[in-house]
Each structure stands twice: as C-alpha cells, then as structure tokens.
Design a protein around this motif. Structure first.
Motif, mmCIF file in Angstrom:
data_model
loop_
_atom_site.group_PDB
_atom_site.id
_atom_site.type_symbol
_atom_site.label_atom_id
_atom_site.label_comp_id
_atom_site.label_asym_id
_atom_site.label_seq_id
_atom_site.Cartn_x
_atom_site.Cartn_y
_atom_site.Cartn_z
ATOM 1 N N UNK A 199 0.847 -1.192 0.000
ATOM 2 C CA UNK A 199 0.000 0.000 0.000
ATOM 3 C C UNK A 199 0.884 1.243 0.000
ATOM 4 N N UNK A 200 0.532 2.197 -0.836
ATOM 5 C CA UNK A 200 1.225 3.485 -0.874
ATOM 6 C C UNK A 200 0.292 4.531 -0.279
ATOM 7 N N UNK A 201 0.747 5.231 0.752
ATOM 8 C CA UNK A 201 -0.100 6.191 1.461
ATOM 9 C C UNK A 201 0.603 7.531 1.580
ATOM 10 N N UNK A 202 -0.173 8.586 1.490
ATOM 11 C CA UNK A 202 0.350 9.948 1.608
ATOM 12 C C UNK A 202 -0.265 10.605 2.836
ATOM 13 N N UNK A 203 0.600 11.106 3.703
ATOM 14 C CA UNK A 203 0.174 11.846 4.900
ATOM 15 C C UNK A 203 0.592 13.294 4.734
#
Length: 377
Positions: A234-238
């Motif tokens: 999973x690629x996630x941006x915060x």
C-alpha cells in the motif's frame, strides 16, 4: 463497492461512551501491573542482552483472535524500557531493545505491524531492513516512512528550522532508488505500507498547491511503477497542512493508486474532519498513524513526552478519537479492506495499552454488527 455499514462507517457523530468503557480501561490497565517481585526482577534482568516477550501478553490471545484478520495494529518505534510487563519480560536498555526488541515485540498477539519512523530522519540500507525482517515471522508487516530529504520541501537545521529550499523535494528517482528499492530488497513480502509524509510546506508552495500535487503525482507514478511486481504494498500519503485536504489531492491519489494516510496529530483537524478523504477514496484500505494527542497542540511533542514518560500507562486518554477510529476500522475491515493502524506513546501515554483498548472497542463493534445481521438460514 457498496458500503455495508452506512450508519457507522466513517461516522460523523460519535455516540456516548459505552457503559463498558470504564471496565475496558480497567482491564487494559491490569496488563500494566507489575508482579510482586518486580523490583528484584528489574535488578536481575537489567544486564540481560536477550529480549523476551512478557508472559502477561498471553492475556490478549483471545482478544486478538476476535479481531478482523484484515486489521494490523502496532506502534511507532519499539525501544521503550517503560513497556516492561506490557511487552518486555524485564528491564532492558533502549539500545538493546532497538537492536533486539523486535523479535519479542512481534510475538505479542495484538502487534502485527510496526511503523519504522527512523527512516524519516535517515535512509536505511537494504541490509538494515533485512535485519529487521529476520527478527519477525512471515505474517508480520512493516510500515515504513520515506526520508524527509525527499518529502520535506525545505532543508532544515538540526533544530528543525527551515534553512533553504530542498532541490530533492518529491524527486521520483531519489524516492525509488533511496527508499522503495531498499525497502523491497530488505523486507520483501514483509513490506506492508510505504508512507510519504509531506512536512509542513512553506507559504510559497502552500499558496500554489497544484505545483505540489503535480510533483506528488509524478513521484507516486514512479513508485507504483517500481511496485508492479508487488501490488500488495500500500502506498499512502500523509500531510501536515490542512489546506491540502481537497478534491485535487483525492484525484491525485486515485489516479496513482495511492491512499490517504489518516494522520491524527495536533497540526491536522480531528479525525472526523479527515474522514471525508477516505470516503472520497472508497473503496480502499485504511492507513492510520495516531501520532499526538490534540491537547498538546501542533508542536507539543516535548510536552507530551514530559507528561507520559516512562510510557507505561494511559495518562492522556482520548476516548473520542479511539472510539471513532474503532468504528472506522470496523467498517473498512468489515467490507474486506485491509487496515494498518500504528499508535505512538504520545497519543495517550502508552501505545501498547492504547492498542489493547482500541482492540476491545473494535471487537465490540464487530460482534455487535454480526449479531445484527439477519440470519439467512
């Protein structure tokens, strides 16, 4: 994908705490109780260099078995001596826990992931990641943060003050070569989530968000290309600027097959104000990092540390966030989507106890949901 829990999923309004909330807190607190001979045990084990899981962790086995299998919870960094009796079987130095604690940590029934925060400050090599992977079993998964040298628009002093613009900001090549490839090589199938946390932006960029999102889109495209053979990652941006929470960010994430990382932190709006981002991206996984209790403000890490040390008990309970997060977890996992939730000591005072309390809340909700489903037989 239809939403099976329309009333509870991403709920906007939090119901009153359940009557069992106090009992849940008491049960979790019991797990921090030291044995009668704690002082002798501490003295006896202070010089030990091998780290073992506390026998007290066995009390969570049944609770762990009742959780949704798609849910993975863990902490942000694991080298805290104050977790003696909660995670560790005795007293250990920070340095020993940093090197060898992961092997004991991953045996805890409730701890199926961990966020490797240190990568934010300095890139790690594939061999360093491999050393982590060697300490855990095949079911364990890592959440790893991209180095700030790529996700911070500014080069900063040791005190954290901006010094100059960062020419490597959101550089796709550097992100792949210095972050994605080493994590893949070292962690292999144990890599669960790659987190790209954008540090607070200078006004020049924040006032022109399209420039940032264009760069972000190019980076995410390169990352997804590098992950073609690893679609489970999973690629996630915060983000740390509320101004970026917009349809434009949603579209960028959708286009590149990434998700929004629910960042529970004093610099961001409360959880209920961030949930619309997840609604807009549905269906998709949950990635949540509960970093800092909002009572300490945007820059309250030092105050939180001072209040919470040695991180062995709940000292800043946040029942509102915990129960709303539990409802979000129950809805997302109930729809078959994966959920990665990592918690810092700065959230409530003791990450392992926060996880135990969150696990109890999630279990209560999932059991209630199952009981309410009509019997098709």
């Amino acid at each position: 994908m239809p939403n099976p829990f329309q009333d509870d999923f991403f709920a906007d309004d939090l119901p009153p705490p359940s009557a069992g909330a106090a009992q849940s807190r008491a049960k979790a607190a019991e797990s921090s109780t030291e044995p009668a001979d704690a002082a002798a045990s501490t003295q006896r084990q202070a010089k030990r260099s091998d780290v073992a899981l506390t026998p007290n962790a066995a009390q969570h086995t049944l609770l762990a078995a009742q959780l949704p299998p798609q849910l993975r919870m863990g902490v942000s960094t694991w080298s805290y001596p104050g977790w003696e009796g909660l995670v560790w079987d005795g007293a250990y130095a920070n340095s020993v826990l940093a090197k060898k604690g992961l092997g004991a940590y991953h045996q805890h029934p409730l701890l199926r992931t961990v966020c490797v925060d240190r990568t934010f400050w300095r890139p790690l090599t594939a061999s360093q990641y491999a050393a982590f992977a060697a300490q855990v079993d095949a079911d364990f998964r890592f959440v790893v943060k991209c180095p700030a040298g790529i996700t911070d628009a500014q080069v900063r002093t040791e005190e954290g003050k901006p010094r100059e613009s960062n020419p490597a900001f959101l550089d796709p090549r550097l992100a792949v070569e210095h972050f994605v490839e080493p994590t893949l090589e070292g962690l292999g199938d144990k890599l669960g989530v790659l987190v790209f946390q954008l540090s607070p932006l200078p006004w020049g960029l924040l006032s022109q968000p399209s420039r940032v999102l264009d760069r972000l889109g190019l980076l995410l495209a390169a990352v997804r290309q590098a992950l073609l053979k690893h679609p489970q990652v999973i690629v996630a941006v915060e983000v740390r600027d509320p101004e970026l929470l917009s349809p434009s960010l949603t579209q960028t994430l959708k286009t590149q097959g990434a998700t929004y990382c629910l960042g529970l932190h004093g610099k961001m709006p409360p959880i209920e104000a961030q949930l619309p981002m997840l609604r807009a991206l549905w269906p998709g996984p949950l990635v949540c990092r509960w970093n800092l209790n909002r009572i300490f403000g945007a820059y309250g890490y030092a105050d939180a540390q001072k209040k919470h040390e040695p991180f062995s008990e709940i000292r800043s309970e946040d029942l509102h966030t915990r129960e709303l997060l539990a409802r979000t977890i129950a809805g997302i996992t109930g729809a078959g989507q994966p959920a990665f939730v990592t918690i810092s000591n700065d959230a409530e005072g003791c990450a392992p106890l926060s996880i135990a309390l969150l696990a109890q809340a999630v279990t209560h909700l999932t059991q209630k949901s199952h009981a309410q489903k009509p019997n098709k037989s």
